[in-house]
Design a protein around this motif. Structure first.
Motif, PDB file in Angstrom:
ATOM      1  N   PHE C  75       0.824  -1.214   0.000  1.00 56.73           N
ATOM      2  CA  PHE C  75       0.000   0.000   0.000  1.00 56.73           C
ATOM      3  C   PHE C  75       0.856   1.261   0.000  1.00 56.73           C
ATOM      4  CE2 PHE C  75      -0.499  -0.855   4.728  1.00 56.73           C
ATOM      5  CZ  PHE C  75       0.101   0.296   5.198  1.00 56.73           C
ATOM      6  N   HIS C  78       1.804   1.614  -3.694  1.00 59.75           N
ATOM      7  CA  HIS C  78       0.613   2.092  -4.402  1.00 59.75           C
ATOM      8  C   HIS C  78       0.395   3.580  -4.135  1.00 59.75           C
ATOM      9  CE1 HIS C  78      -3.562   2.099  -5.818  1.00 59.75           C
ATOM     10  NE2 HIS C  78      -3.918   2.616  -4.659  1.00 59.75           N
ATOM     11  N   ILE C  87      -0.409  11.440  -9.890  1.00 56.60           N
ATOM     12  CA  ILE C  87      -1.483  12.419  -9.895  1.00 56.60           C
ATOM     13  C   ILE C  87      -0.997  13.823  -9.572  1.00 56.60           C
ATOM     14  CG2 ILE C  87      -2.323  12.342  -7.537  1.00 56.60           C
ATOM     15  CD1 ILE C  87      -5.081  11.822  -8.790  1.00 56.60           C
ATOM     16  N   GLY C 151       3.446   3.712   4.682  1.00 52.35           N
ATOM     17  CA  GLY C 151       2.328   4.435   4.100  1.00 52.35           C
ATOM     18  C   GLY C 151       2.896   5.659   3.391  1.00 52.35           C
ATOM     19  N   TRP C 152       2.113   6.210   2.468  1.00 49.46           N
ATOM     20  CA  TRP C 152       2.687   7.301   1.665  1.00 49.46           C
ATOM     21  C   TRP C 152       2.891   8.553   2.493  1.00 49.46           C
ATOM     22  CZ3 TRP C 152       0.759  12.152   0.110  1.00 49.46           C
ATOM     23  CH2 TRP C 152      -0.543  12.440   0.547  1.00 49.46           C
ATOM     24  N   TYR C 393     -11.956   2.358   6.254  1.00 50.37           N
ATOM     25  CA  TYR C 393     -12.167   2.311   4.813  1.00 50.37           C
ATOM     26  C   TYR C 393     -13.151   3.370   4.345  1.00 50.37           C
ATOM     27  CZ  TYR C 393      -9.257  -1.305   2.972  1.00 50.37           C
ATOM     28  OH  TYR C 393      -8.170  -1.988   2.516  1.00 50.37           O
ATOM     29  N   PHE C 399     -11.639   9.159  -0.414  1.00 51.67           N
ATOM     30  CA  PHE C 399     -10.661   9.807  -1.294  1.00 51.67           C
ATOM     31  C   PHE C 399     -10.477   9.064  -2.602  1.00 51.67           C
ATOM     32  CE2 PHE C 399      -6.914   7.327  -0.987  1.00 51.67           C
ATOM     33  CZ  PHE C 399      -6.625   7.033   0.321  1.00 51.67           C
ATOM     34  N   HIS C 400     -10.835   7.787  -2.646  1.00 49.59           N
ATOM     35  CA  HIS C 400     -10.810   7.165  -3.978  1.00 49.59           C
ATOM     36  C   HIS C 400     -11.947   7.715  -4.838  1.00 49.59           C
ATOM     37  CE1 HIS C 400      -7.849   4.262  -2.401  1.00 49.59           C
ATOM     38  NE2 HIS C 400      -7.486   4.173  -3.656  1.00 49.59           N
ATOM     39  N   MET C 403     -10.524  11.154  -5.797  1.00 53.05           N
ATOM     40  CA  MET C 403      -9.335  11.196  -6.657  1.00 53.05           C
ATOM     41  C   MET C 403      -9.485  10.347  -7.881  1.00 53.05           C
ATOM     42  SD  MET C 403      -6.020  11.247  -4.487  1.00 53.05           S
ATOM     43  CE  MET C 403      -6.138  11.387  -2.772  1.00 53.05           C
ATOM     44  N   TRP C 447     -15.678   0.558  -5.078  1.00 57.45           N
ATOM     45  CA  TRP C 447     -15.508   1.402  -3.903  1.00 57.45           C
ATOM     46  C   TRP C 447     -16.750   1.622  -3.064  1.00 57.45           C
ATOM     47  CZ3 TRP C 447     -11.265   1.674  -1.538  1.00 57.45           C
ATOM     48  CH2 TRP C 447     -10.075   1.573  -2.244  1.00 57.45           C
ATOM     49  N   ARG C 460      -8.298   0.926   7.936  1.00 57.80           N
ATOM     50  CA  ARG C 460      -7.448   0.961   6.747  1.00 57.80           C
ATOM     51  C   ARG C 460      -6.076   0.405   7.065  1.00 57.80           C
ATOM     52  NH1 ARG C 460      -5.278   7.136   5.682  1.00 57.80           N
ATOM     53  NH2 ARG C 460      -4.193   6.236   3.915  1.00 57.80           N
ATOM     54  N   ARG C 461      -5.318   0.116   6.029  1.00 64.30           N
ATOM     55  CA  ARG C 461      -3.952  -0.389   6.138  1.00 64.30           C
ATOM     56  C   ARG C 461      -3.884  -1.691   6.938  1.00 64.30           C
ATOM     57  NH1 ARG C 461      -0.661   5.286   7.257  1.00 64.30           N
ATOM     58  NH2 ARG C 461      -0.800   6.066   5.148  1.00 64.30           N
ATOM     59  N   PHE C 483     -13.184  -3.055 -13.277  1.00 65.38           N
ATOM     60  CA  PHE C 483     -12.549  -1.751 -13.487  1.00 65.38           C
ATOM     61  C   PHE C 483     -11.250  -1.888 -14.271  1.00 65.38           C
ATOM     62  CE2 PHE C 483      -9.837   1.757 -11.930  1.00 65.38           C
ATOM     63  CZ  PHE C 483     -10.581   2.799 -12.423  1.00 65.38           C
TER      64      PHE C 483
HETATM   65  C1  HEM Z   1      -7.329   0.665  -9.803  1.00 63.81           C
HETATM   66  C2  HEM Z   1      -7.815   1.393  -8.944  1.00 63.81           C
HETATM   67  C3  HEM Z   1      -7.449   1.400  -7.493  1.00 63.81           C
HETATM   68  C4  HEM Z   1      -7.581   0.402  -6.581  1.00 63.81           C
HETATM   69  C5  HEM Z   1      -8.135  -1.015  -6.796  1.00 63.81           C
HETATM   70  C6  HEM Z   1      -7.078   0.910  -5.331  1.00 63.81           C
HETATM   71  C7  HEM Z   1      -7.036   0.167  -4.166  1.00 63.81           C
HETATM   72  C8  HEM Z   1      -6.478   0.600  -2.982  1.00 63.81           C
HETATM   73  C9  HEM Z   1      -6.356  -0.182  -1.814  1.00 63.81           C
HETATM   74  C10 HEM Z   1      -6.833  -1.608  -1.649  1.00 63.81           C
HETATM   75  C11 HEM Z   1      -5.726   0.569  -0.885  1.00 63.81           C
HETATM   76  C12 HEM Z   1      -5.296   0.141   0.498  1.00 63.81           C
HETATM   77  C13 HEM Z   1      -6.261   0.535   1.534  1.00 63.81           C
HETATM   78  C14 HEM Z   1      -5.717   0.163   2.874  1.00 63.81           C
HETATM   79  O1  HEM Z   1      -5.557  -1.004   3.166  1.00 63.81           O
HETATM   80  O2  HEM Z   1      -5.469   1.090   3.644  1.00 63.81           O
HETATM   81  C15 HEM Z   1      -5.460   1.843  -1.467  1.00 63.81           C
HETATM   82  C16 HEM Z   1      -4.834   2.881  -0.814  1.00 63.81           C
HETATM   83  C17 HEM Z   1      -4.539   4.092  -1.421  1.00 63.81           C
HETATM   84  N1  HEM Z   1      -4.839   4.479  -2.708  1.00 63.81           N
HETATM   85 FE1  HEM Z   1      -5.736   3.337  -4.095  1.00 63.81          FE
HETATM   86  N2  HEM Z   1      -6.653   2.192  -5.502  1.00 63.81           N
HETATM   87  C18 HEM Z   1      -6.856   2.527  -6.820  1.00 63.81           C
HETATM   88  C19 HEM Z   1      -6.560   3.733  -7.414  1.00 63.81           C
HETATM   89  C20 HEM Z   1      -5.991   4.800  -6.770  1.00 63.81           C
HETATM   90  C21 HEM Z   1      -5.746   6.081  -7.367  1.00 63.81           C
HETATM   91  C22 HEM Z   1      -6.081   6.495  -8.801  1.00 63.81           C
HETATM   92  C23 HEM Z   1      -5.186   6.844  -6.408  1.00 63.81           C
HETATM   93  C24 HEM Z   1      -4.738   8.267  -6.516  1.00 63.81           C
HETATM   94  C25 HEM Z   1      -4.475   9.095  -6.853  1.00 63.81           C
HETATM   95  C26 HEM Z   1      -5.046   6.058  -5.217  1.00 63.81           C
HETATM   96  C27 HEM Z   1      -4.481   6.501  -4.030  1.00 63.81           C
HETATM   97  C28 HEM Z   1      -4.356   5.742  -2.901  1.00 63.81           C
HETATM   98  C29 HEM Z   1      -3.734   6.200  -1.695  1.00 63.81           C
HETATM   99  C30 HEM Z   1      -3.069   7.560  -1.481  1.00 63.81           C
HETATM  100  C31 HEM Z   1      -3.834   5.157  -0.768  1.00 63.81           C
HETATM  101  C32 HEM Z   1      -3.335   5.172   0.654  1.00 63.81           C
HETATM  102  C33 HEM Z   1      -2.034   4.489   0.778  1.00 63.81           C
HETATM  103  C34 HEM Z   1      -1.621   4.484   2.187  1.00 63.81           C
HETATM  104  O3  HEM Z   1      -2.387   4.038   3.039  1.00 63.81           O
HETATM  105  O4  HEM Z   1      -0.503   4.963   2.467  1.00 63.81           O
HETATM  106  N3  HEM Z   1      -5.547   4.809  -5.466  1.00 63.81           N
HETATM  107  N4  HEM Z   1      -5.924   1.844  -2.758  1.00 63.81           N
END
Ligand code: HEM
Lengths: 244, 104, 558
Positions: C75, C78, C87, C151-152, C393, C399-400, C403, C447, C460-461, C483
């Motif tokens: 994560f 990601h 972005i 985490g980011w 979540y 934010f998903h 964003m 989502w 989350r996380r 998707f």
């Molecule tokens: C294909 C589409 C996407 C899927 C399936 C997806 C899925 C996920 C999942 C499963 C998490 C982890 C949640 C957790 O356990 O905390 C996550 C976190 C995150 N996603 Fe996405 N995401 C997608 C697209 C995006 C896009 C387009 C962005 C942004 C611009 C984005 C930004 C983030 C950020 C910033 C986090 C938080 C990471 C962290 O906790 O440090 N995601 N996403």
């Protein structure tokens, strides 16, 4: 960014285009080539980013000053105020020589301008030299990043407030010193461009911007100096506490 | 041409003298002012110096767009300061916090 | 027809012969924009792959495919890629570069060589980030996956203690930040200096307004995070103490400084996206935009207010109650200009001659998804509700929706809108619409369930969860598959169209702004052969037809 104002093909002179409105009136189109105002604006915007960076560091500093006022004053009183003050005056004169250099350049005195730039470089080196003396002295007093006094949990450890003060002191004067070094580099480059006649009395945006940069470096010091060296200068009774 | 050169040059020296005087004030002030105000007094002098440098050495006088940009960024910084300071000044956890009252 | 910018270019250094070097050294804003797009989308798919890995792992409770630690790294990877490499350069780097100068009638940006340098700075930042992925143990021939697991957000103190490669990631963040600053600087000067004669600020297209507001955020907010990352690096190397509680440093200060940037950064992402929306809606409603000035000024005020609200990320971090109340109050204010924009768009469509072309479909879809994202945002701006929903979540879904369903959807909308401009060819609209449908449905299935799971307490996380959340994660998984299929479909349609698309002429959409009045398609190297005098508003339609017309010397003939 300053050198962008030279066309990539400076072989041929740029002739601005003319746009014609419905009444047939003509309007000059501003091109990116040789845009003095644009070059100036761009450099100012760049300097604003520097302001934000140092602003954020001052914010952190003030945050801890609020939490640990007494420790900050004590730590500040232990810095060598006279060396810091000397450096303040050095920078002050260097800002003058830099400004006069630009003035001479604009009025066609290229030789005088070069002399002024060399003087500025010299003063910048003096500043760095004094800085080095200061840091060495502090190192010998056992105060330096990584030494025991600035670690927690041993018998030499200083109180939290002082650790933070000195941590920020080395960080901020260090980054400021780094800017001085960059400034020296920029001035040497400027001299090279002047010798190559890329910077001339009529085409001096690069000189103008580097002079601005130097003023900014001075400006930052204007705040760094009192924040670290002077805040602990008065003691509780209103007299002066002298450093080592 | 020559006269304008002289006028500008004299301007530079005038500002220099102003800045030098202010530096002297920086040093003599703690002898005079009660230490409670040292911090604010020092910052005030620094601000005056900064203003001189900005206006005369950096030729900010008469610049419209640039002047507004500078003002805008300074306002933002000021806002950051005021909020963060409100936050630390109202710090409610002094008794339990590890960082403000270490190892008792 | 003359040569296009694909055939010739100016270079930063010399006059190379090979096409490859001509692309690498190009200073042409259109080419640079295309190169940004290629690199960004490559990283986008890497990050999507990381997300799919997480979705697979979350398909059922307990451990399936990857270790807990790897999940943390996934994560982080990601988040870091999506935010810093995809972005944040995002819409400004791609469309700000390609169309903004065209829209204001400029030949290029103000500092073309700086633009070239910025692009390579961005690439350099990406390379540094890639080096933080693995540690190589040569003697044992091992390769260890050592990407940061913080985490980011890199919150101190954990980021200072973990033994993963946090420092390289921080350095990468700093470099990418510099690139973003320089892009913003370049655009600000361009917009101030290079507008065609007669084009006042209130005659600029709204996309340019979006870019302008964004550029101010890039310029003034990014340095704050830059210096924060530098302080964190110094902390790790030299122990300056600033974020380290064992020396009196306050981790909450890190959060303050981090979000002073990172919250304005989300407006940095959305404002140009809103700009794209404001281009598409009038063009496909064949009506002049409703409330031009309010939209322009709301962009500016969102950018302004955006600086004042970072604290809503710190409700549960130990901030003082006074500050919490101030921040909650200020945060509500952001909803006002955003709401104004929404009503303006809808009012524009009212009684318009709506044409449901692919870009318009994307824009309309976004109105729905972003509304969900925005309104749920207001709910978590309330201190009380957020104490419950923070780090669940629910926040992630919020934010998903904002964003992905806001920014990225509008980026796609812009891609479909400007594709014919950039390549001079049209994609297959039927296929593009099917791709849109897949994406839209898949996204919501992916989502929406997460709002419910989060509301019920799914944190989350987390790599594991209670069995009662399983059903939501499984629905979400199916959504993810739809998707991603849609994504691949969409890109296939577009990429094939670059080769086989039908030539479409300079103005296939009958749009009004200057980028559609170029002399040839694709555009020539230095854009408009003649710069027009702009004495008209950007979106003038009369009975569904553009009002302003030009002759071949760009003089008005209506
Ligand atoms: C294909 C589409 C996407 C899927 C399936 C997806 C899925 C996920 C999942 C499963 C998490 C982890 C949640 C957790 O356990 O905390 C996550 C976190 C995150 N996603 Fe996405 N995401 C997608 C697209 C995006 C896009 C387009 C962005 C942004 C611009 C984005 C930004 C983030 C950020 C910033 C986090 C938080 C990471 C962290 O906790 O440090 N995601 N996403």
């Amino acid at each position: 960014m300053a050198h962008d104002s030279h066309d990539a093909h400076d072989s041929h002179v740029y002739v601005p285009e003319i746009a014609v409105d419905r009444e047939g009136k003509e309007h000059v189109v501003q091109g990116w080539q040789g845009d003095y105002e644009g070059g100036k604006l761009g450099f100012w915007l760049f300097m604003l980013t520097e302001v934000m960076m140092f602003g954020a560091m001052f914010l952190a500093l003030t945050y801890y000053y609020t939490l640990h006022q007494q420790d900050f004053l004590i730590a500040s009183a232990s810095l060598n105020r006279w060396l810091g003050g000397f450096n303040t005056v050095v920078l002050l004169f260097s800002a003058l020589t830099m400004g006069l250099g630009l003035l001479k350049m604009r009025h066609g005195d290229v030789k005088g301008a070069k002399l002024m730039i060399w003087t500025t470089i010299l003063l910048a080196l003096v500043f760095l030299g004094v800085k080095a003396v200061e840091w060495t002295a502090e190192y010998h007093h056992g105060i330096f990043l990584g030494l025991d006094a600035l670690q927690s949990g041993n018998e030499h450890s200083k109180p939290f407030g002082q650790i933070l003060f000195f941590g920020m002191y080395f960080t901020m004067t260090g980054l400021h010193g780094f800017h001085i070094i960059i400034g020296i580099g920029l001035m040497l480059w400027l001299l090279k461009r002047i010798n190559a006649q890329k910077v001339t009395p009529d085409h001096n945006i690069l000189h103008f911007n580097i002079a601005l940069y130097w003023d900014l470096v001075h400006l930052i010091w204007v705040f760094v100096f009192p924040y670290f060296y002077m805040i602990g200068a008065g003691d509780i009774a209103g007299g002066v506490v002298h450093g080592h | 041409m020559v006269t304008s050169y002289l006028i500008e040059k004299v301007g530079y020296y005038k500002v220099l003298i102003g800045l030098l005087l202010l530096t002297v004030v920086t040093f003599s002030l703690p002898e005079v002012v009660v230490s409670k105000y040292t911090f604010s007094a020092q910052m005030f002098i620094a601000t005056v110096k900064a203003w001189l440098i900005l206006m005369y050495y950096m030729h900010l006088k008469g610049e419209k767009t640039i002047g507004w940009s500078v003002l805008f960024s300074l306002l933002i910084v000021a806002f950051f300061f005021s909020i963060v300071m409100i936050d630390v000044n109202n710090f409610q956890y002094t008794d339990v916090s590890h960082i403000t009252s270490p190892t008792k | 027809m003359g040569k296009s910018y694909f055939d010739e270019t100016h270079c930063a250094i010399g006059h190379p012969k090979s096409t490859f070097m001509q692309w690498m050294l190009t200073v042409d804003h259109k080419r640079i924009g295309i190169m940004y797009a290629v690199v960004m989308f490559t990283f986008f798919f890497v990050a999507v792959a990381a997300a799919l890995t997480m979705r697979f792992e979350l398909f059922s409770p307990g451990q399936q495919y990857i270790e807990a630690q790897t999940f943390n790294q996934a994560f982080t990877l990601h988040g870091v890629i999506m935010i810093f490499m995809f972005i944040i350069p995002g819409i400004p780097a791609v469309f700000g570069n390609i169309v903004m100068p065209l829209m204001i009638g400029a030949k290029d940006v103000s500092f073309p060589r700086l633009n070239w340098f910025t692009f390579w700075l961005y690439i350099f930042g990406c390379i540094v980030a890639l080096t933080s992925l693995f540690n190589f143990n040569i003697s044992e021939g091992e390769v260890l996956f050592k990407f940061a697991d913080t985490g980011w957000t890199f919150y101190a103190p954990y980021s200072l203690n973990t033994d993963t490669n946090v420092i390289t990631t921080l350095v990468a963040g700093f470099i990418l930040g510099m690139a973003s600053i320089l892009t913003g600087l370049n655009f600000l000067v361009t917009i101030h200096r290079l507008r065609a004669p007669g084009m006042e600020f209130f005659k600029m297209p709204l996309f340019v307004w979006g870019i302008y507001a964004t550029a101010w955020i890039q310029l003034l907010a990014t340095p704050v995070v830059g210096i924060t990352l530098v302080l964190a690096i110094l902390e790790k190397y030299f122990g300056i103490g600033i974020f380290d509680p064992s020396k009196g440093g306050d981790p909450v200060l890190f959060q303050h400084l981090f979000w002073i940037y990172s919250h304005p950064a989300v407006y940095l992402m959305i404002l140009p996206a809103f700009g794209i929306m404001s281009e598409i809606i009038p063009a496909f409603s064949r009506r002049e935009i409703f409330g031009y000035r309010t939209i322009a000024l709301s962009s500016a005020s969102i950018a302004g207010i955006g600086y004042l609200v970072w604290g809503h990320h710190l409700y549960t971090s130990g901030m003082s109650d006074t500050a919490k109340v101030i921040f909650s109050f200020l945060t509500f204010f952001v909803a006002i200009p955003t709401g104004i924009k929404f009503y303006d768009w809808i009012a524009t469509m009212y009684k318009g001659k709506i044409i449901l072309a692919t870009p318009m479909l994307w824009a309309l879809g976004t109105i729905i998804t972003f509304a969900v994202g925005g309104l749920t945002g207001v709910t978590i701006a309330m201190v009380g509700a957020d104490i419950h929903l923070q780090d669940t979540y629910y926040t992630i879904a919020h934010f998903h929706y904002a964003m992905l369903g806001g920014v990225v959807f509008l980026l796609f909308a812009g891609m479909h809108y400007w594709f014919p401009l950039v390549f001079g060819k049209m994609y297959n609209e039927t296929h593009a619409k099917i791709a849109f449908a897949l994406n839209f449905i898949g996204f919501n299935v992916l989502w929406f369930p997460m709002f419910i799971a989060g509301y019920m307490g799914m944190p989350r996380r987390y790599f594991d969860y209670l069995p009662e959340f399983q059903i939501y994660h499984q629905i979400s998984f199916i959504g993810a598959l739809i998707f991603v299929t849609g994504l691949i479909y969409m890109f296939t349609v577009l990429i094939r169209a670059t080769k086989n698309g039908k030539p479409c002429g300079p103005n296939p959409w009958n749009a009004t702004t200057l980028e559609w009045h170029l002399p040839s398609s694709p555009p020539p190297l230095e854009n408009h052969t003649k710069v027009p005098y702009v004495d008209f508003r950007p979106y003038e339609y009369h009975h569904g037809q553009p009002v302003v017309k030009f002759d071949e010397n760009m003089r008005r003939i209506d």
